[in-house]
Design an enzyme around this catalytic site. Structure first.
Site, short mmCIF file in Angstrom:
data_model
loop_
_atom_site.label_atom_id
_atom_site.label_comp_id
_atom_site.label_asym_id
_atom_site.label_seq_id
_atom_site.Cartn_x
_atom_site.Cartn_y
_atom_site.Cartn_z
N TYR A 1 55.09 38.57 41.27
CA TYR A 1 54.10 37.46 41.17
C TYR A 1 54.56 36.44 40.12
O TYR A 1 54.54 35.23 40.38
CB TYR A 1 52.75 38.06 40.81
N LYS B 1 55.49 32.50 40.73
CA LYS B 1 54.74 31.42 40.06
C LYS B 1 55.64 30.60 39.14
O LYS B 1 55.42 29.39 38.96
CB LYS B 1 53.55 32.00 39.30
N1 LIG Z 1 41.94 34.36 40.17
C1 LIG Z 1 42.70 34.22 39.10
O1 LIG Z 1 42.36 34.69 38.01
C2 LIG Z 1 44.00 33.44 39.20
C3 LIG Z 1 44.73 33.25 38.02
C4 LIG Z 1 45.91 32.52 38.07
C5 LIG Z 1 46.34 31.98 39.27
N2 LIG Z 1 45.62 32.20 40.42
C6 LIG Z 1 46.15 31.59 41.67
O2 LIG Z 1 45.14 30.78 42.24
C7 LIG Z 1 45.24 30.83 43.66
C8 LIG Z 1 43.91 31.27 44.25
O3 LIG Z 1 43.58 32.54 43.71
P1 LIG Z 1 42.19 33.29 44.05
O4 LIG Z 1 42.01 34.33 43.02
O5 LIG Z 1 41.15 32.28 44.28
O6 LIG Z 1 42.59 34.01 45.44
P2 LIG Z 1 41.65 34.73 46.52
O7 LIG Z 1 40.23 34.75 46.10
O8 LIG Z 1 42.32 36.03 46.85
O9 LIG Z 1 41.79 33.76 47.80
C9 LIG Z 1 43.03 33.55 48.39
C10 LIG Z 1 42.91 32.51 49.48
O10 LIG Z 1 44.20 32.30 50.03
C11 LIG Z 1 44.18 32.53 51.43
N3 LIG Z 1 45.48 33.04 51.85
C12 LIG Z 1 46.08 34.19 51.46
N4 LIG Z 1 47.29 34.28 52.07
C13 LIG Z 1 47.43 33.18 52.85
C14 LIG Z 1 48.43 32.70 53.71
N5 LIG Z 1 49.58 33.37 53.92
N6 LIG Z 1 48.24 31.53 54.37
C15 LIG Z 1 47.10 30.82 54.17
N7 LIG Z 1 46.11 31.22 53.35
C16 LIG Z 1 46.28 32.38 52.70
C17 LIG Z 1 43.03 33.50 51.65
O11 LIG Z 1 42.57 33.41 53.01
P3 LIG Z 1 41.77 34.65 53.70
O12 LIG Z 1 40.38 34.65 53.09
O13 LIG Z 1 41.75 34.30 55.14
O14 LIG Z 1 42.55 35.88 53.37
C18 LIG Z 1 42.02 32.96 50.63
O15 LIG Z 1 41.36 31.83 51.16
C19 LIG Z 1 46.41 31.77 43.97
O16 LIG Z 1 47.58 31.02 44.15
C20 LIG Z 1 46.50 32.62 42.71
O17 LIG Z 1 47.78 33.14 42.54
C21 LIG Z 1 44.47 32.91 40.40
#
Ligand SMILES: NC(=O)c1ccc[n+]([C@@H]2O[C@H](COP(=O)([O-])OP(=O)(O)OC[C@H]3O[C@@H](n4cnc5c(N)ncnc54)[C@H](OP(=O)(O)O)[C@@H]3O)[C@@H](O)[C@H]2O)c1
Length: 247
Positions: free
Chosen positions: A155, A159
């Site tokens: 990961y 990133k």
């Molecule tokens: N949450 C945190 O604390 C955090 C911290 C740092 C960075 N981030 C980054 O922020 C972003 C969003 O994170 P999140 O926590 O909100 O994620 P999340 O709740 O798991 O949601 C992920 C989203 O991405 C979609 N997705 C996954 N694989 C995909 C693909 N191959 N093609 C198209 N869509 C896809 C999912 O669709 P489905 O619902 O259909 O599966 C969902 O809408 C990510 O890049 C993550 O690495 C998050």
């Protein structure tokens, strides 16, 4: 004043968490929203219904890690919305493990979904953006991509790759008035973290200078800034949205 009035945004992965927050706040700020998801058909329909009274919105089931699918998606969005002013490369996943136990498959999947996806979508949108001589690309990285994290080598590498890509695109396309920035969220409280043990989560909150986890809207507000004309002289930057965690 609505900061994104008249703009069209394409947001990947907006059925849950941060992406959903971005879609909601972009709609409130006047943007028309095209969004994608991997498999959550019902959640996509719910989001469309919830925001259709606010703005023009359409969800597309499209795998961001698939090069051909990304091109097809952008063609469809262009046909439906006529332009793409803002691309938010938000879709991302984790498959955590210590390197000793990490399979080649877990490495490949994370690089494909988190890094190839950013290449695929960016490559597809730059043609219409270059033609329009305008565009803002926002890539979701992570504090882990800046700092590294034990148990997340795949990961963190994906990133960190997003950061290098972001800076390169800013250098390549600045002369075409296309900006490219990255946002590095820290600990953002989503449905995923809600399922974790409260004591563990409180421990994380206590370690953050602002003494709370971030909310999806904290990240979404930073996206509004980077997508709007408020940031028209900002490109090639990584904005940490982490409550001071990396300071
Ligand atoms: N949450 C945190 O604390 C955090 C911290 C740092 C960075 N981030 C980054 O922020 C972003 C969003 O994170 P999140 O926590 O909100 O994620 P999340 O709740 O798991 O949601 C992920 C989203 O991405 C979609 N997705 C996954 N694989 C995909 C693909 N191959 N093609 C198209 N869509 C896809 C999912 O669709 P489905 O619902 O259909 O599966 C969902 O809408 C990510 O890049 C993550 O690495 C998050």
């Amino acid at each position: 004043m609505k900061l994104l009035e008249g703009k069209v945004a394409l947001i990947t992965g907006a059925t849950r968490g941060i992406g959903k927050g971005i879609a909601e706040i972009f709609a409130q700020q006047g943007a028309k929203v095209a969004f994608t998801y991997a498999g959550s058909v019902e959640k996509a329909k719910e989001l469309e219904t919830a925001l259709s009274s606010v703005t023009q919105i359409k969800g597309y089931q499209s795998d961001a890690s698939d090069f051909e699918a990304a091109q097809k998606l952008v063609d469809e969005v262009m046909a439906e919305f006529g332009k793409i002013d803002i691309l938010v490369n938000n879709a991302g996943i984790t498959k955590d493990n210590l390197l000793m136990r990490m399979s080649k498959d877990d490495w490949d999947t994370i690089i494909k979904v988190n890094l190839d996806s950013v290449f695929n979508l960016t490559k597809a949108v730059i043609k219409p953006m270059m033609k329009a001589k305008s565009g803002s690309i926002i890539n979701m990285t992570s504090v882990v991509g800046v700092k590294g994290n034990a148990g997340q080598a795949n990961y963190a590498a994906s990133k960190a790759g997003v950061i290098g890509f972001t800076k390169s695109i800013a250098l390549e396309l600045g002369s075409r008035n296309i900006r490219c920035n990255a946002i590095a969220p820290g600990f953002i409280e989503t449905e995923m973290t809600a399922a974790l043990d409260e004591k563990t989560v409180q421990g994380w909150r206590d370690g953050i200078p602002l003494k709370r986890g971030g909310q999806p809207e904290d990240v979404a507000n930073a996206c509004v800034f980077l997508g709007s004309e408020m940031s028209s002289y900002i490109s090639g930057q990584v904005l940490n949205v982490d409550g001071g965690m990396l300071t």
